[in-house]
Design a protein around this motif. Structure first.
Motif, PDB file in Angstrom:
ATOM      1  N   VAL A 129       0.835  -1.203   0.000  1.00  0.00           N
ATOM      2  CA  VAL A 129       0.000   0.000   0.000  1.00  0.00           C
ATOM      3  C   VAL A 129       0.869   1.252   0.000  1.00  0.00           C
ATOM      4  N   GLU A 130       1.904   1.279   0.835  1.00  0.00           N
ATOM      5  CA  GLU A 130       2.810   2.431   0.857  1.00  0.00           C
ATOM      6  C   GLU A 130       3.378   2.691  -0.544  1.00  0.00           C
ATOM      7  N   THR A 131       3.756   1.635  -1.226  1.00  0.00           N
ATOM      8  CA  THR A 131       4.289   1.775  -2.586  1.00  0.00           C
ATOM      9  C   THR A 131       3.257   2.394  -3.505  1.00  0.00           C
ATOM     10  N   ALA A 132       2.038   1.886  -3.446  1.00  0.00           N
ATOM     11  CA  ALA A 132       0.978   2.410  -4.314  1.00  0.00           C
ATOM     12  C   ALA A 132       0.708   3.883  -4.033  1.00  0.00           C
ATOM     13  N   LEU A 133       0.699   4.267  -2.753  1.00  0.00           N
ATOM     14  CA  LEU A 133       0.454   5.670  -2.408  1.00  0.00           C
ATOM     15  C   LEU A 133       1.564   6.561  -2.952  1.00  0.00           C
ATOM     16  N   LYS A 134       2.813   6.149  -2.748  1.00  0.00           N
ATOM     17  CA  LYS A 134       3.936   6.932  -3.258  1.00  0.00           C
ATOM     18  C   LYS A 134       3.890   7.051  -4.772  1.00  0.00           C
ATOM     19  N   PHE A 135       3.665   5.933  -5.444  1.00  0.00           N
ATOM     20  CA  PHE A 135       3.663   5.930  -6.904  1.00  0.00           C
ATOM     21  C   PHE A 135       2.526   6.799  -7.450  1.00  0.00           C
ATOM     22  N   ALA A 136       1.353   6.706  -6.825  1.00  0.00           N
ATOM     23  CA  ALA A 136       0.211   7.494  -7.297  1.00  0.00           C
ATOM     24  C   ALA A 136       0.464   8.982  -7.122  1.00  0.00           C
ATOM     25  N   ARG A 137       1.018   9.367  -5.995  1.00  0.00           N
ATOM     26  CA  ARG A 137       1.278  10.791  -5.748  1.00  0.00           C
ATOM     27  C   ARG A 137       2.353  11.322  -6.711  1.00  0.00           C
ATOM     28  N   TYR A 138       3.384  10.523  -6.938  1.00  0.00           N
ATOM     29  CA  TYR A 138       4.445  10.999  -7.833  1.00  0.00           C
ATOM     30  C   TYR A 138       3.966  11.041  -9.277  1.00  0.00           C
ATOM     31  N   ALA A 139       3.255  10.009  -9.704  1.00  0.00           N
ATOM     32  CA  ALA A 139       2.829   9.929 -11.110  1.00  0.00           C
ATOM     33  C   ALA A 139       1.833  11.019 -11.474  1.00  0.00           C
ATOM     34  N   THR A 140       0.999  11.419 -10.514  1.00  0.00           N
ATOM     35  CA  THR A 140      -0.009  12.447 -10.800  1.00  0.00           C
ATOM     36  C   THR A 140       0.444  13.841 -10.404  1.00  0.00           C
ATOM     37  N   GLY A 141       1.454  13.923  -9.543  1.00  0.00           N
ATOM     38  CA  GLY A 141       1.898  15.223  -9.049  1.00  0.00           C
ATOM     39  C   GLY A 141       0.926  15.839  -8.069  1.00  0.00           C
ATOM     40  N   GLY A 154      -3.638  -1.048   6.414  1.00  0.00           N
ATOM     41  CA  GLY A 154      -2.353  -1.229   7.059  1.00  0.00           C
ATOM     42  C   GLY A 154      -2.148  -0.223   8.167  1.00  0.00           C
ATOM     43  N   LEU A 155      -1.013  -0.340   8.869  1.00  0.00           N
ATOM     44  CA  LEU A 155      -0.790   0.470  10.059  1.00  0.00           C
ATOM     45  C   LEU A 155       0.518   1.238  10.057  1.00  0.00           C
ATOM     46  N   THR A 156       1.306   1.195   8.978  1.00  0.00           N
ATOM     47  CA  THR A 156       2.438   2.103   8.885  1.00  0.00           C
ATOM     48  C   THR A 156       1.909   3.486   8.518  1.00  0.00           C
ATOM     49  N   THR A 157       2.745   4.494   8.584  1.00  0.00           N
ATOM     50  CA  THR A 157       2.223   5.867   8.568  1.00  0.00           C
ATOM     51  C   THR A 157       1.440   6.205   7.308  1.00  0.00           C
ATOM     52  N   GLY A 158       1.949   5.825   6.152  1.00  0.00           N
ATOM     53  CA  GLY A 158       1.217   6.119   4.924  1.00  0.00           C
ATOM     54  C   GLY A 158      -0.093   5.368   4.845  1.00  0.00           C
ATOM     55  N   SER A 159      -0.055   4.063   5.092  1.00  0.00           N
ATOM     56  CA  SER A 159      -1.287   3.277   5.030  1.00  0.00           C
ATOM     57  C   SER A 159      -2.251   3.660   6.147  1.00  0.00           C
ATOM     58  N   LEU A 160      -1.724   4.109   7.276  1.00  0.00           N
ATOM     59  CA  LEU A 160      -2.585   4.586   8.353  1.00  0.00           C
ATOM     60  C   LEU A 160      -3.352   5.835   7.927  1.00  0.00           C
ATOM     61  N   SER A 161      -2.763   6.605   7.027  1.00  0.00           N
ATOM     62  CA  SER A 161      -3.424   7.819   6.534  1.00  0.00           C
ATOM     63  C   SER A 161      -4.689   7.507   5.749  1.00  0.00           C
ATOM     64  N   VAL A 162      -4.800   6.276   5.254  1.00  0.00           N
ATOM     65  CA  VAL A 162      -6.001   5.885   4.514  1.00  0.00           C
ATOM     66  C   VAL A 162      -6.749   4.784   5.264  1.00  0.00           C
ATOM     67  N   ASN A 163      -6.617   4.785   6.578  1.00  0.00           N
ATOM     68  CA  ASN A 163      -7.299   3.825   7.434  1.00  0.00           C
ATOM     69  C   ASN A 163      -8.572   4.459   7.965  1.00  0.00           C
ATOM     70  N   GLY A 164      -9.683   3.777   7.801  1.00  0.00           N
ATOM     71  CA  GLY A 164     -10.962   4.352   8.176  1.00  0.00           C
ATOM     72  C   GLY A 164     -11.377   4.126   9.607  1.00  0.00           C
ATOM     73  N   GLU A 165     -10.484   3.640  10.449  1.00  0.00           N
ATOM     74  CA  GLU A 165     -10.806   3.383  11.852  1.00  0.00           C
ATOM     75  C   GLU A 165     -10.099   4.388  12.742  1.00  0.00           C
ATOM     76  N   ASP A 166     -10.863   5.255  13.391  1.00  0.00           N
ATOM     77  CA  ASP A 166     -10.279   6.307  14.221  1.00  0.00           C
ATOM     78  C   ASP A 166      -9.408   5.747  15.342  1.00  0.00           C
ATOM     79  N   GLY A 167      -9.779   4.572  15.869  1.00  0.00           N
ATOM     80  CA  GLY A 167      -9.019   3.994  16.958  1.00  0.00           C
ATOM     81  C   GLY A 167      -7.580   3.697  16.595  1.00  0.00           C
ATOM     82  N   PHE A 168      -7.340   3.345  15.334  1.00  0.00           N
ATOM     83  CA  PHE A 168      -5.974   3.106  14.884  1.00  0.00           C
ATOM     84  C   PHE A 168      -5.218   4.403  14.642  1.00  0.00           C
ATOM     85  N   ARG A 169      -5.913   5.448  14.209  1.00  0.00           N
ATOM     86  CA  ARG A 169      -5.274   6.713  13.838  1.00  0.00           C
ATOM     87  C   ARG A 169      -4.960   7.594  15.049  1.00  0.00           C
TER      88      ARG A 169
END
Length: 461
Positions: A129-141, A154-169
């Motif tokens: 997921v982190e890879t996909a987020l980075k690639f999408a942001r770079y490819a689109t600018g 997921g629960l690393t920082t980038g994937s946590l940014s797209v986590n819909g559970e407030d308890g994890f964030r």
């Protein structure tokens, strides 16, 4: 004199300390939680979709290590592949060569989604997921990524940014620029896209939390909206991919859906070597790795290691040779149809949903006053306690391992190994029927355990 390392001897000597070791040196809340709900079992061995304890009792696994064990445990083909790759003494991870196994696994993975062209290998679902987020942001600018409410990526920082559970964030802000939109709400998606700063929408075709499927037509319509606004569609298939839903990818249940990036992991490992993969279109990879100066702009120290690649190739071979996807579809249909028949029988049972071997069983407020008063007591203490009341006797009395599908949810999620057969499915339904009979007939042990859970929930406030 230094003793030679002996793993079997170490386990024989110290294995009984497992819960104390975790309490002392790891996440101390895990053994506490397991003891509270009666899950502090000691499993001695495992094979396929089953565990055995020291007394030889057989347990049915309907959890598959959170969907990691797609082929069950210790599949002989995957084991042999790992023995073979270790015995080959390959020059692995030199970082300055192009070994064949990553290329072969990428080629094989891409054959299941011919609209995609390239693969990046990492070590887990959250890395994919982190890879996909980075690639999408770079490819689109563009900086902002949309995700669906109640999503889990997921629960690393980038994937946590797209986590819909407030308890994890909670407590980990600031995160990446992000916005949640309701799953299936195209108008909400369109409003966010109009702002012009959206790089991508990441979506699980079936959400793991609660087992909610994207409405028919949503993924294709969302894809069209995204592309009209020069944004990307990311399909998170970490849990739903590799046959889980009766198709190789869950997005394939809807015609015309061709995500720009696809994340897979879990079952690709064969249950042995952690692996994650991000599949994408050529133009995205061309942008990210645009020159020799950018050859290492995204990498993973253990990515593409020989053991993980061998395991992945063996998994895909087994899936084809043993028709794993077809089995998931057929056994899943049998399991779901038998469970659906119970909805009208039990007033505490509200819904059964899902595809293939990803099934959600939802409980709801009963009609009768006697059951409703008990239900209300549990809900007042903590939502999700009734589902836990069902999970516990399934393990304690019927030796079947399941899970509640997320915090504060009255949903049990079934994600067993994809190799289970009709007898396994029937074993679960028969056990579940007995547990529900007990709940509706006022079974003392079950509701007494509910009171224990209520006391624990109140104490944790």
């Amino acid at each position: 004199m230094t003793k030679e390392f002996d793993l079997a001897a170490l386990l024989a000597e110290r294995g009984a300390e497992r819960y104390e070791l975790h309490a002392r040196h790891l996440n101390h809340q895990l053994p506490r939680m397991l003891r509270t709900i009666g899950f502090d079992k000691v499993y001695e061995r495992a094979e396929g979709a089953h565990f055995w304890d020291a007394d030889g009792n057989d347990y049915l696994d309907m959890l598959a290590g959170f969907a990691v064990m797609g082929l069950g445990r210790h599949h002989p083909v995957v084991r042999k592949a790992l023995h073979d790759v270790l015995d080959a003494s390959l020059a692995d991870l030199t970082r300055f060569d192009c070994p064949p196994l990553p290329g072969l696994l990428a080629e094989k993975l891409l054959s299941y989604s011919p609209h995609l062209d390239r693969v990046f290998f990492g070590n887990s679902g959250t890395e994919a997921v982190e890879t996909a987020l980075k690639f999408a942001r770079y490819a689109t600018g563009r900086p902002r990524v949309l995700y669906c409410a109640h999503a889990f990526h997921g629960l690393t920082t980038g994937s946590l940014s797209v986590n819909g559970e407030d308890g994890f964030r909670e407590g980990f802000a600031p995160l990446l620029p992000d916005t949640a939109v309701p799953l299936g709400d195209l108008d909400a998606l369109a409003r966010e896209l109009e702002r012009g700063d959206v790089a991508a929408l990441i979506v699980e075709p079936i959400q793991g939390k609660g087992v909610h499927e994207a409405p028919p037509g949503y993924l294709r319509a969302a894809q069209e909206l995204l592309h009209r606004h020069r944004a990307l569609l990311i399909a998170d298939e970490v849990q739903t991919g590799l046959g889980r839903t009766g198709k190789f990818y869950a997005f394939q249940h809807e015609d015309g859906v061709e995500p720009d990036l696809v994340c897979v992991a879990k079952a690709l490992s064969g249950g042995y070597v952690p692996v994650g993969a991000t599949l994408g279109k050529d133009w995205i990879f061309q942008k990210v790795f645009s020159s020799m100066d950018r050859v290492q702009v995204h990498s993973a120290s253990f990515g593409s290691n020989a053991q993980a690649m061998a395991a992945g190739l063996a998994v895909l071979s087994v899936m084809e040779n043993e028709e794993i996807v077809a089995n998931a579809a057929a056994v899943g249909d049998r399991l779901k149809s038998r469970l659906v028949e119970l909805v009208d029988r039990y007033e505490l049972l509200a819904d059964v949903r899902g595809r293939g071997l990803m099934i959600g069983i939802e409980f709801g407020r009963p009609r009768s006053l006697r059951l409703r008063s008990r239900w209300t007591m549990l809900q007042a203490a903590r939502k999700g306690l009734f589902a836990q009341m069902v999970v516990v006797p399934l393990l304690q009395r019927h030796r079947i391992l399941t899970q509640v599908s997320g915090d504060h949810l009255e949903v049990i999620k079934l994600i067993p190994p994809l190799i289970i057969d009709a007898a396994d499915a029937d074993r679960f339904v028969d056990a579940f029927t007995e547990v529900m009979d007990d709940a509706h007939n006022g079974g003392g042990l079950m509701w007494d355990f509910g009171k224990t859970l209520v006391r624990q929930a109140v104490a944790n406030r």
